[in-house]
Design an enzyme around this catalytic site. Structure first.
Site, mmCIF file in Angstrom:
data_model
loop_
_atom_site.group_PDB
_atom_site.id
_atom_site.type_symbol
_atom_site.label_atom_id
_atom_site.label_comp_id
_atom_site.label_asym_id
_atom_site.label_seq_id
_atom_site.Cartn_x
_atom_site.Cartn_y
_atom_site.Cartn_z
ATOM 1 N N CYS A 1 42.748 43.974 42.103
ATOM 2 C CA CYS A 1 43.823 43.651 41.170
ATOM 3 C C CYS A 1 44.435 42.282 41.483
ATOM 4 O O CYS A 1 43.810 41.273 41.213
ATOM 5 C CB CYS A 1 44.853 44.779 41.152
ATOM 6 N N HIS B 1 41.786 49.399 39.979
ATOM 7 C CA HIS B 1 42.054 49.986 41.300
ATOM 8 C C HIS B 1 41.014 51.064 41.632
ATOM 9 O O HIS B 1 41.257 52.255 41.412
ATOM 10 C CB HIS B 1 43.459 50.599 41.325
ATOM 11 N N GLU C 1 40.218 52.258 44.379
ATOM 12 C CA GLU C 1 40.650 53.161 45.454
ATOM 13 C C GLU C 1 41.209 54.476 44.906
ATOM 14 O O GLU C 1 41.190 55.496 45.585
ATOM 15 C CB GLU C 1 41.684 52.471 46.356
#
Ligand code: GLN
Length: 544
Positions: free
Chosen positions: A382, A516, A518
């Site tokens: 990001c 994102h 993750e």
């Protein structure tokens, strides 16, 4: 029939209620049941989206674009069930909807009160359809019993306990048994008081999950059971373990899930299959090696601010059978006085996480430049991706004035505010005066990957969907100029307007993503980008 398990906390905060709830969900799942986890947060913010990571840790974003509590990240990682907007509620959101209704006149002149209006809204939230075939809904109440703002939530679950009856509702209370070295004893009094507090508002917990740092003597278990009015076998020892992924097996060994099922009279429940948890524990505790990742961020003193990133790195390690040591590096260390080499010595990969604002951003760019020039694996997420693009534009493409408008007005806005984008078949428009809360590009968006690119190979596909949370975008008007210098824009939004992924042509592993990844990584399904990044770090660790 859907059964409800309410998880409350007492004595002190930070006992790991989120992980305990997630582990409980995982145990029921291991027995073949379908679960959904929900979090009720008593604070007044409408959602944690506008809260500082210092206050609240990371904001976890769901596929459907909700900015939620980081505990929902634990729920997803432990159970693999994707959370939704309807799985997290706050006092702020409840009041917001009640006040909207009141202004519309929907209450037909009634006086609006905490009981029944607020409590009814909480009950309605808990009872929202959890989805097809769900057997158990686990509801975690944020905060600790006795907090003023938590009262309506406790009252709501008390009423639900009454309405659903014991065959459909179970209360688990998480407490602490401190060990007092001077006395050489473990103390049960705080737990007794905490349960007393809970009972004074009408809730009798059936199971006590007692956090402790050593075994609980049988005599103490008996004492707790008797004073707190629970079965001795329902006093569950929740001793500290080496790793969070050891928790489900540890709680099972102490009988947590057995007690829950006993409560519901589900004695014929299948035995749990914990093999996948055991495999994970095996890899975590017996890795083949270790790599060190430098996480260069602004909130490095608040580990919760990067919870999902740190977890995804662990998952990347699991995929490669290595332990991942995360070195938190304050990006402001990258200044004129320090050489990046001194800061990044011994680091096998650099991770540039998301972030907001100018402070700390220049340091991230210096770290990106060093990793780019020295061939160190580098993963920008990001803001980390946006800053990597600005850095490459400045120093690789020679665009001196390149910047992001997040720093203020600039003549070369390589990264700029997005005013318009499409979600599904809807056009979404924003400007500087739009509210801050809930107005970013949020949630899952598809992207198309360039055939033959490194990311296409890593994903094993050219169509992906990932979660977003940002206001700015890389400006497509500069793509050609930056690509000419060796940056490949290998992922774009399906309409071709928004750059989603960049990678460096002549670099062992340098990838930046606007989304994102993750948030979608799980121990059982490590995210491909994290698995690949750790693999590259492993190669790097052999070089240094
Ligand atoms: N500050 C950047 C933006 O709003 C990046 C946000 C992030 O990293 N989550 O676009």
């Amino acid at each position: 029939m859907i059964r409800y398990i309410f998880i409350t906390g007492g004595v002190v905060s930070s006992l790991g209620k989120g992980i305990a709830s997630a582990a409980m969900g995982a145990l029921l799942q291991a027995r073949g049941y379908k679960v959904r986890l929900r979090k009720l947060d008593p604070y007044l913010n409408v959602d944690p989206g506008t809260m500082s990571p210092r206050q609240h840790g990371e904001v976890f974003v769901t596929d459907d674009g909700a900015e939620t509590d980081l505990d929902l990240g634990h729920y997803e990682r432990f159970t693999g069930v994707s959370a939704r907007q309807s799985d997290n509620i706050t006092t702020g959101r409840i009041y917001q909807s009640i006040i909207e209704k009141e202004r519309r006149g929907d209450f037909l002149g009634a006086t609006i009160q905490v009981i029944p209006h607020v409590t009814d809204a909480i009950k309605e939230f808990i009872l929202t359809d959890p989805g097809e075939g769900v057997d158990f809904v686990l509801c975690e109440i944020g905060g600790t019993v006795g907090d003023i703002e938590g009262l309506p939530f406790f009252e709501a679950i008390r009423q639900l306990g009454q309405e659903l009856g014991p065959e459909r509702a179970c209360f688990i209370h998480l407490t602490l048994l401190p060990y007092i070295p001077a006395a050489g004893e473990m103390k049960t009094k705080p737990t007794q008081h905490s349960v007393k507090e809970l009972r004074s508002i009408g809730i009798q917990p059936q199971i006590l999950l007692c956090r402790c740092d050593r075994p609980i003597p049988e005599t103490e278990k008996g004492k707790i059971a008797s004073f707190c009015n629970v079965r001795p076998s329902s006093v569950i020892e929740a001793r500290d373990v080496g790793h969070i992924y050891d928790v489900p097996a540890a709680y099972h060994a102490e009988g947590l899930d057995t007690e829950v099922l006993w409560h519901f009279r589900m004695d014929d429940a299948p035995k749990p299959d914990l093999s996948r948890w055991n495999e994970i524990a095996q890899t975590i505790h017996n890795p083949d090696g270790e790599v060190c990742i430098g996480l260069v961020g602004k909130y490095t003193d608040v580990p919760d601010a990067y919870k999902s990133v740190s977890e995804a790195l662990v998952h990347g390690g699991l995929a490669n059978k290595v332990r991942v040591k995360v070195r938190m590096i304050d990006s402001e260390q990258f200044d004129d006085e320090h050489h990046p080499l001194d800061i990044l010595e011994g680091v096998h990969g650099v991770l540039l996480p998301g972030g907001f604002g100018e402070r700390g951003a220049h340091g991230k760019m210096r770290a990106a430049r060093f990793a780019r020039e020295r061939g160190i694996p580098c993963f920008g997420i990001c803001y980390g991706m946006q800053l990597s693009v600005v850095e490459a534009a400045r120093h690789l493409a020679g665009m001196k004035g390149a910047s992001t408008t997040e720093f203020g007005p600039t003549d070369v806005p390589v990264v700029g505010l997005i005013e318009e984008w499409t979600k599904g078949n809807q056009k979404i428009t924003r400007d500087e005066n739009t509210d801050k809360g809930g107005t970013m590009r949020l949630g899952a968006y598809p992207a198309i990957l360039r055939k033959g690119s490194k990311v296409a190979e890593i994903y094993g596909s050219t169509e992906i969907s990932e979660r977003h949370r940002h206001r700015y975008e890389v400006n497509r008007n500069y793509i050609q100029q930056i690509e000419a210098a060796g940056v490949v824009f290998s992922g774009m939004s399906p309409d071709g307007l928004l750059p989603e992924i960049i990678e460096l042509k002549d670099h062992p592993w340098f990838i930046g993503v606007q989304f994102h990844p993750e948030l979608k990584s799980r121990p059982f399904e490590p995210h491909p980008l994290f698995a690949s990044f750790i693999e590259a770090a492993k190669v790097q660790s052999r070089l240094v």
